[in-house]
Design a protein around this motif. Structure first.
Motif, short mmCIF file in Angstrom:
data_model
loop_
_atom_site.label_atom_id
_atom_site.label_comp_id
_atom_site.label_asym_id
_atom_site.label_seq_id
_atom_site.Cartn_x
_atom_site.Cartn_y
_atom_site.Cartn_z
N LEU A 1 0.83 -1.20 0.00
CA LEU A 1 0.00 0.00 0.00
C LEU A 1 0.86 1.26 0.00
CD1 LEU A 1 -2.81 -0.96 2.54
CD2 LEU A 1 -3.08 -0.60 0.09
N ILE A 2 1.93 1.23 0.78
CA ILE A 2 2.83 2.38 0.85
C ILE A 2 3.51 2.60 -0.50
CG2 ILE A 2 4.99 3.21 1.88
CD1 ILE A 2 4.06 1.96 4.49
N LYS A 3 3.88 1.52 -1.17
CA LYS A 3 4.47 1.65 -2.51
C LYS A 3 3.47 2.28 -3.47
CE LYS A 3 7.74 -2.22 -2.26
NZ LYS A 3 8.06 -3.57 -2.78
N GLY A 4 2.20 1.88 -3.36
CA GLY A 4 1.16 2.46 -4.21
C GLY A 4 0.96 3.94 -3.95
N LEU A 5 0.99 4.34 -2.67
CA LEU A 5 0.86 5.75 -2.32
C LEU A 5 2.06 6.55 -2.82
CD1 LEU A 5 -0.55 5.44 1.31
CD2 LEU A 5 -1.80 6.15 -0.73
N ALA A 6 3.24 5.95 -2.72
CA ALA A 6 4.44 6.63 -3.22
C ALA A 6 4.35 6.83 -4.73
CB ALA A 6 5.69 5.83 -2.87
#
Length: 300
Positions: free
Chosen positions: A60-65
């Motif tokens: 999820l954090i990769k997607g937000l980044a």
């Protein structure tokens, strides 16, 4: 000549001002509150990173980044409609984060609620000798059980967690959090047991979970005679630094998977040495064990 004196005077004034600024900053630093503040923030970041490493939150954090980089690109290229859409999204970022990470936030709060103050890294002073003794006792229990299961050709799959957390794997099974014993290992993998088909996860010198599902390796180069347990063990060792032990139901052979490599048909005495070398923090023993794995009959 006068110009040089003026220039030297200016530089001296700037130097004095620089040291005065540093002195004022030091004087204004409250060593009690500010130091505690730094420690608290460091602790929060450390716990967050440790939790994220072992869960789907990382994706999820990769997607937000990626969305953040996309917004920057849209803004630089002047794409007004796309910029308006993404800016509206980021204006409500806090609410979106709470919604996206609500299961993780609830899990973290539950974990903190179950822990006492001595459980936290900054307040605990773990007795290394006591921990090593607990690991040694667990390894002895397991090696005895593995020998017995090997003789009776009882299939088994055990994952020993090391540095990388295995939270997602644990969630797929049943949490036991039980003190180890040879009888418990044998009981879990008994053919009529409800948990015998899954993997056992060993964590913090305990039998932490059973009936867990492991990812299968995607490596097509491994031997075709390897079954699901061996493929799952290799897959788990590829995706983490765990040590995975397999007892074959067909042959009774004991195998160990580390870093995507499999050593087959090993004796219980060698199994004990490999486990202790990798689970107890001793760099010399770890290096010796890695060489043993590389030098054995390994298959990727």
């Amino acid at each position: 000549m006068n110009g040089n004196f003026v220039e030297s005077g200016v530089k001296m004034t700037e130097l004095v001002a620089f040291f005065r600024t540093i002195g004022e900053a030091l004087l204004s630093f409250n060593f009690t509150s500010d130091l505690l503040d730094v420690i608290f923030v460091t602790f929060i970041i450390y716990e967050a990173i440790k939790f994220i490493r072992g869960s789907r939150s990382l994706h999820l954090i990769k997607g937000l980044a990626f969305l953040g980089l996309l917004y920057l690109l849209v803004k630089l290229t002047g794409m007004e409609a796309s910029e308006f859409l993404l800016s509206s999204l980021f204006q409500n970022a806090l609410l979106i984060l709470v919604v996206l990470f609500s299961p993780e936030i609830r899990n973290i709060l539950e974990r903190f609620g179950r822990r006492s103050i001595t459980d936290f890294s900054f307040f605990s002073f773990k007795n290394d000798s006591a921990y090593q003794e607990a690991v040694t006792d667990l390894v002895n229990d397991f090696c005895k059980a593995a020998g017995e299961m090997s003789e009776t050709k009882t299939g088994a799959l055990v994952v020993f967690e090391r540095e990388a957390p295995l939270n997602e794997v644990i969630k797929s099974g049943t949490v036991l959090d039980a003190r180890s014993s040879t009888e418990l290992f044998n009981g879990i993998f008994f053919k009529n047991s409800a948990l015998h088909d899954g993997a056992v996860v060993v964590k913090d010198a305990k039998i932490y979970a059973a009936g867990c599902i492991l990812p299968l390796t995607q490596n097509n180069a491994i031997s075709s005679d390897l079954g699901t347990r061996h493929r799952a063990a290799i897959g788990m060792s590829e995706q983490s630094d765990a040590v995975v032990v397999i007892v074959s139901e067909e042959t009774g052979y004991i195998s160990v998977a580390i870093n995507g490599k499999l050593q087959r048909d090993i004796k219980t005495s060698n199994l004990r040495e490999i486990l202790l070398s990798n689970l107890i923090s001793d760099n010399d023993k770890k290096e010796k064990s890695r060489k043993k794995i590389r030098g054995g009959n390994s298959e990727k």
